[in-house]
Write a protein that holds these residues in place. Structure first.
Motif, short mmCIF file in Angstrom:
data_model
loop_
_atom_site.label_atom_id
_atom_site.label_comp_id
_atom_site.label_asym_id
_atom_site.label_seq_id
_atom_site.Cartn_x
_atom_site.Cartn_y
_atom_site.Cartn_z
N GLY A 1 0.73 -1.29 0.00
CA GLY A 1 -0.01 0.07 0.07
C GLY A 1 0.76 1.22 0.13
N GLN A 2 1.93 1.23 0.90
CA GLN A 2 2.77 2.51 0.86
C GLN A 2 3.62 2.54 -0.45
OE1 GLN A 2 3.06 4.92 2.85
NE2 GLN A 2 4.83 5.75 2.44
N GLN A 3 3.87 1.50 -1.14
CA GLN A 3 4.70 1.50 -2.37
C GLN A 3 3.73 2.15 -3.37
OE1 GLN A 3 7.57 -0.35 -2.33
NE2 GLN A 3 8.27 -0.27 -4.49
N LEU A 4 2.49 1.75 -3.46
CA LEU A 4 1.47 2.25 -4.42
C LEU A 4 1.15 4.00 -4.17
CD1 LEU A 4 -0.70 2.23 -6.79
CD2 LEU A 4 -2.41 1.44 -5.13
N LEU A 5 1.30 4.16 -2.91
CA LEU A 5 0.90 5.64 -2.61
C LEU A 5 2.24 6.45 -2.81
CD1 LEU A 5 -0.55 8.12 -1.08
CD2 LEU A 5 0.82 7.29 1.17
N MET A 6 3.58 6.02 -2.66
CA MET A 6 4.71 6.75 -3.35
C MET A 6 4.53 6.71 -4.75
SD MET A 6 6.03 8.18 -1.08
CE MET A 6 7.01 8.87 -2.24
N ARG A 7 4.20 5.85 -5.51
CA ARG A 7 4.27 5.76 -6.88
C ARG A 7 3.25 7.12 -7.23
NH1 ARG A 7 7.19 2.18 -9.18
NH2 ARG A 7 7.67 0.33 -8.11
N VAL A 8 2.07 7.25 -6.66
CA VAL A 8 1.02 8.25 -6.89
C VAL A 8 1.78 9.75 -6.42
CG1 VAL A 8 -1.20 9.36 -6.17
CG2 VAL A 8 -1.04 6.88 -6.50
N ASN A 9 2.55 9.78 -5.47
CA ASN A 9 3.16 10.86 -5.07
C ASN A 9 4.18 11.34 -6.03
OD1 ASN A 9 1.98 11.24 -2.63
ND2 ASN A 9 3.71 10.21 -1.39
N TYR A 10 4.96 10.60 -6.71
CA TYR A 10 5.61 10.95 -7.86
C TYR A 10 5.07 11.38 -9.00
CZ TYR A 10 10.14 9.32 -5.34
OH TYR A 10 11.08 8.69 -4.79
N LEU A 11 3.85 10.65 -9.17
CA LEU A 11 2.79 11.18 -10.57
C LEU A 11 2.64 12.63 -10.33
CD1 LEU A 11 1.45 8.01 -11.48
CD2 LEU A 11 3.23 9.08 -12.74
N PHE A 12 2.11 13.09 -9.27
CA PHE A 12 1.45 14.10 -8.81
C PHE A 12 1.96 14.87 -7.35
CE2 PHE A 12 -1.70 10.97 -10.74
CZ PHE A 12 -1.77 11.68 -11.82
N PRO A 13 3.30 15.04 -7.55
CA PRO A 13 3.77 15.55 -6.23
C PRO A 13 2.99 16.80 -5.61
CG PRO A 13 5.00 16.31 -8.15
CD PRO A 13 4.07 15.45 -8.62
N LEU A 14 2.55 17.92 -6.48
CA LEU A 14 2.21 18.89 -5.79
C LEU A 14 0.95 18.92 -5.16
CD1 LEU A 14 3.68 21.90 -8.08
CD2 LEU A 14 4.61 21.32 -5.99
N ARG A 15 -0.09 18.08 -6.06
CA ARG A 15 -1.43 17.93 -5.64
C ARG A 15 -1.53 17.08 -4.35
NH1 ARG A 15 -5.03 15.38 -10.28
NH2 ARG A 15 -4.27 17.35 -11.38
N MET A 16 -0.59 16.10 -4.26
CA MET A 16 -0.47 15.27 -3.03
C MET A 16 -0.21 15.85 -2.02
SD MET A 16 -1.79 12.25 -3.80
CE MET A 16 -1.32 11.30 -2.86
N GLY A 17 1.16 16.87 -2.29
CA GLY A 17 1.20 17.59 -0.95
C GLY A 17 0.33 18.43 -0.46
N ALA A 18 -0.47 19.12 -1.37
CA ALA A 18 -1.62 19.92 -0.81
C ALA A 18 -2.77 19.10 -0.23
CB ALA A 18 -2.25 20.87 -1.98
N MET A 19 -2.94 17.87 -0.56
CA MET A 19 -3.91 16.93 0.03
C MET A 19 -3.42 16.28 1.27
SD MET A 19 -5.07 14.49 -3.30
CE MET A 19 -5.70 13.33 -2.27
N MET A 20 -2.16 16.28 1.58
CA MET A 20 -1.58 15.86 2.77
C MET A 20 -1.65 17.19 3.76
SD MET A 20 2.11 14.04 3.65
CE MET A 20 3.19 15.25 2.85
N ASP A 21 -1.32 18.31 3.31
CA ASP A 21 -1.40 19.39 4.17
C ASP A 21 -2.85 19.66 4.62
OD1 ASP A 21 -0.76 21.70 5.61
OD2 ASP A 21 -1.02 23.13 3.77
N ARG A 22 -3.62 19.38 3.98
CA ARG A 22 -5.00 19.47 4.13
C ARG A 22 -5.55 18.38 5.17
NH1 ARG A 22 -5.94 21.08 -1.31
NH2 ARG A 22 -6.59 18.92 -1.71
N ALA A 23 -4.99 17.11 4.94
CA ALA A 23 -5.36 16.00 5.85
C ALA A 23 -4.93 16.26 7.22
CB ALA A 23 -4.91 14.72 5.04
N ILE A 24 -3.95 16.65 7.24
CA ILE A 24 -3.04 16.84 8.44
C ILE A 24 -3.73 17.95 9.34
CG2 ILE A 24 -0.97 17.61 9.69
CD1 ILE A 24 0.53 15.74 7.95
N ALA A 25 -4.16 19.15 8.62
CA ALA A 25 -4.78 20.04 9.39
C ALA A 25 -6.08 19.66 9.84
CB ALA A 25 -5.01 21.37 8.37
N ARG A 26 -6.78 18.82 9.01
CA ARG A 26 -8.10 18.23 9.48
C ARG A 26 -7.86 17.34 10.74
NH1 ARG A 26 -9.34 17.71 4.02
NH2 ARG A 26 -8.63 15.50 4.12
N ALA A 27 -6.81 16.69 10.89
CA ALA A 27 -6.72 15.66 11.79
C ALA A 27 -6.31 16.46 13.08
CB ALA A 27 -5.26 14.61 11.46
#
Length: 253
Positions: free
Chosen positions: A222-248
Motif C-alpha cells: 500500500g505504501q509502495q502504491l502511495l509513493m508511486r502516486v506521489n511521484y506522479l502528482f507531487p504538488l497535488r499530493m502535497g496539498a492533499m496531505m497538508d489539508r489532511a493533517i490540518a483536519r486531523a
C-alpha cells in the motif's frame, strides 16, 4: 531477492532504524548500528547476536569511515549500507534561519554522502546495495519543515545519480519511503498518534523487503502504491496531505 547478511545502519538506535535492525538480526543477519546516541538501544535490554553498536556522528566523514571499516572488518565485508539518521526542525520558512538548514543538511544529506563514500568500496566487492531513507515530503513538499523536506529532496537526487553511476559495478542504490511514523522526529507534528504508523510495523516490514529489486523500498504494498502516486502528482499530493493533517489536528484547511 539478493541474499544480504552484513549490514550497516546509521540512526539505528531507535525508531524505524531500530526495528529494521531488530528484524534483520532476528533473521540471522549481522548489523552494525551507528548512532550518535546509543542509550535508546541499550535501554531496550535485549541481547541480539550479530549486533555491533558503534557511537558515530555521521556529520563527521572520518568518524563515519572508521565505523564502517570496523564493521566490515568484524563481519568480513558488507552487503548493505543504510543511511537512516535524520534531523527534522519545525517552523515557518520566515522564522527558519540558514543555520537550521545547514544543521539538517549536515545530518540528513551529508551524512548520507559520508556513508556512501565509506561503504561503496565494500559494496563494490560484494555487489551489494546502498540505501537512503527518504520521505514523501522530499517529493511533494510540505509547509513548516522546509529544511527537512529540502534535505530529502537532495537525497532523492543523490540516490538516482549513484544508482546510474554504480550500476556497472553491480551496486544497486535504493530509497526507503516510510509512511508518517510515530517516531521522536515526527512527535512535534500536530497529528494524533493514531494517524501515524507504529515504527515496529514499518521497521519489521522493511526488514522483510530490504532485498527487493525496486528502487523504492516500502514496508507494505500500500505504501509502495502511495509513493508511486506521489511521484506522479507531487504538488497535488502535497496539498492533499497538508489539508489532511490540518483536519486531523482540528484545523480547517
Amino acid at each position: 531477492m539478493k541474499t544480504l547478511k552484513n549490514f550497516v545502519i546509521t540512526g539505528g538506535a531507535q525508531g524505524i532504524g531500530f526495528y529494521l535492525a531488530r528484524g534483520l538480526l532476528q533473521s540471522g543477519c549481522r548489523v552494525a548500528v551507528l548512532d550518535l546516541d546509543l542509550s535508546p538501544l541499550q535501554r531496550q535490554g535485549e541481547a541480539f547476536p550479530g549486533l555491533l553498536a558503534l557511537q558515530c556522528d555521521v556529520r563527521d566523514p572520518e568518524q563515519t569511515a572508521s565505523c564502517v571499516e570496523r564493521a566490515a572488518a568484524e563481519f568480513g565485508g558488507l552487503d548493505c549500507a543504510v543511511h537512516n539518521a535524520c534531523l527534522c526542525t519545525f517552523g515557518p520558512f520566515s522564522a527558519t534561519g540558514e543555520t537550521a538548514f545547514r544543521q539538517v543538511l549536515d545530518t540528513n544529506y551529508f551524512g548520507a554522502l559520508h556513508l556512501a563514500r565509506a561503504a561503496l568500496p565494500h559494496l563494490r566487492k560484494s555487489r551489494g546495495r546502498l540505501v537512503f531513507t527518504s520521505s514523501g515530503v522530499g517529493v511533494t513538499g510540505f509547509p513548516g519543515i522546509a529544511p527537512y523536506a529540502s534535505s530529502k529532496g537532495a537525497i532523492e537526487a543523490l540516490a538516482k545519480c549513484l544508482r546510474l553511476e554504480y550500476a556497472p559495478d553491480g551496486v544497486s542504490v535504493h530509497l526507503i519511503h516510510p509512511p508518517l511514523t510515530r517516531t521522536a522526529s515526527a512527535a512535534p507534528l500536530p497529528v494524533p498518534a493514531e494517524f501515524m504508523t507504529p515504527p515496529e510495523t514499518v521497521g519489521a516490514g522493511l526488514a522483510r523487503r530490504i532485498g527487493k529489486k525496486s528502487f523504492l523500498l516500502c514496508h507494505s504494498a500500500g505504501q509502495q502504491l502511495l509513493m508511486r502516486v506521489n511521484y506522479l502528482f507531487p504538488l497535488r499530493m502535497g496539498a492533499m496531505m497538508d489539508r489532511a493533517i490540518a483536519r486531523a489536528a482540528g484545523g480547517t484547511k
